[in-house]
Design an enzyme around this catalytic site. Structure first.
Site, PDB file in Angstrom:
ATOM      1  N   GLU A 222       0.837  -1.203   0.000  1.00  0.00           N
ATOM      2  CA  GLU A 222       0.000   0.000   0.000  1.00  0.00           C
ATOM      3  C   GLU A 222       0.873   1.255   0.000  1.00  0.00           C
ATOM      4  OE1 GLU A 222      -2.380   2.599   3.254  1.00  0.00           O
ATOM      5  OE2 GLU A 222      -2.280   0.432   3.576  1.00  0.00           O
TER       6      GLU A 222
ATOM      7  N   ASP B  34       0.825   3.919  -3.153  1.00  0.00           N
ATOM      8  CA  ASP B  34       0.473   5.331  -3.022  1.00  0.00           C
ATOM      9  C   ASP B  34       1.442   6.194  -3.820  1.00  0.00           C
ATOM     10  OD1 ASP B  34      -0.954   7.609  -1.568  1.00  0.00           O
ATOM     11  OD2 ASP B  34       1.102   7.926  -0.906  1.00  0.00           O
TER      12      ASP B  34
ATOM     13  N   ASP C 255      -7.060   1.443   0.254  1.00  0.00           N
ATOM     14  CA  ASP C 255      -5.709   0.963   0.570  1.00  0.00           C
ATOM     15  C   ASP C 255      -5.366  -0.301  -0.222  1.00  0.00           C
ATOM     16  OD1 ASP C 255      -5.519   3.031   2.374  1.00  0.00           O
ATOM     17  OD2 ASP C 255      -5.843   1.785   4.150  1.00  0.00           O
TER      18      ASP C 255
ATOM     19  N   GLU D 197      -4.402   0.486  -3.788  1.00  0.00           N
ATOM     20  CA  GLU D 197      -3.021   0.954  -3.873  1.00  0.00           C
ATOM     21  C   GLU D 197      -2.047  -0.217  -3.777  1.00  0.00           C
ATOM     22  OE1 GLU D 197      -3.278   5.509  -2.155  1.00  0.00           O
ATOM     23  OE2 GLU D 197      -2.912   3.880  -0.732  1.00  0.00           O
TER      24      GLU D 197
END
Length: 242
Positions: free
Chosen positions: A49, A53, A122, A125
């Protein structure tokens, strides 16, 4: 359908076929699953995650620069914030039916984890990070361009421009909730001038810290001015949560 089933369908929706399905599997492992299954020699998706991002931010920045070469940094940052936020990531995760593939602990399952916006965002990502690790930058750029197509096609740019109509307070709240899990608070700093012609000075505060200030002829206008400055500060990486 078991969470581990249907991975071929997910890959078809992504338009990407994994060389190492172990990376895909890891992107779907929530920490609650491992907490309840400590005997498993696996990793959860949290570090993916973190990487995802960064990969998503890079990709969207790249596409926006291609799409809108005449936009300044502030406009590009506003567009990126309008695209990369929990609401939009959750929307895409729902379109992929991502929640159904997640490996969750029983407690998380019982509290509706498969439908939680933050968990879905999340996990998306993490999924993008797994594609990056499996296929490289070009592969993940292709997937992100496909998933965010409504924003990134030139003939559909009005969808992106429409995001600019959002007020600054809304944009700031979406950004701070996505990045810091915090909601900004607006505090009156001072008032100046006679009653019939006052100027209000407002501060926007995050976790007890003054992020930015703004002025206006009404408290609402002053809040908007403060939020606009706060967005610029965050976009320039000039503020950090101590």
């Amino acid at each position: 359908m078991k969470p581990s089933d249907g991975l071929e369908a997910l890959q078809n929706l992504l338009g990407y076929r994994f060389g190492d399905e172990g990376l895909l599997h890891r992107a779907l492992v929530h920490r609650s699953y491992l907490h309840e299954n400590p005997h498993l020699d696996e990793k959860d998706n949290e570090t993916l995650e973190f990487l995802g991002d960064a990969v998503l931010g890079l990709a969207i920045s790249h596409f926006l620069l291609e799409q809108f070469p005449d936009y300044n940094e502030g406009e590009l940052s506003r567009l990126r914030s309008a695209i990369v936020n929990e609401r939009e990531l959750t929307r895409i995760a729902v379109e992929l039916n991502l929640g159904e593939y997640l490996l969750l602990g029983k407690g998380e399952e019982m509290t509706g984890g498969r439908r939680k916006a933050s968990l879905l965002a999340d996990s998306l990502e993490a999924l993008l990070a797994s594609i990056y690790l499996d296929g490289g930058l070009d592969a993940v750029l292709g997937v992100i361009k496909k998933l965010f197509d409504v924003y990134l096609r030139f003939e559909k740019r009005e969808h992106v421009l429409k995001a600019l109509d959002k007020d600054y307070k809304t944009q700031l709240q979406e950004l701070t909730q996505a990045r810091y899990k915090l909601t900004p608070v607006y505090v009156l700093d001072r008032e100046e001038g006679p009653d019939h012609d006052k100027t209000f000075h407002m501060n926007v505060v995050l976790e007890g810290q003054v992020l930015a200030g703004g002025s206006g002829k009404s408290k609402k206008d002053a809040q908007q001015a403060a939020a606009e400055k706060a967005l610029q500060i965050i976009a320039a990486d000039s503020w950090s949560l101590d």
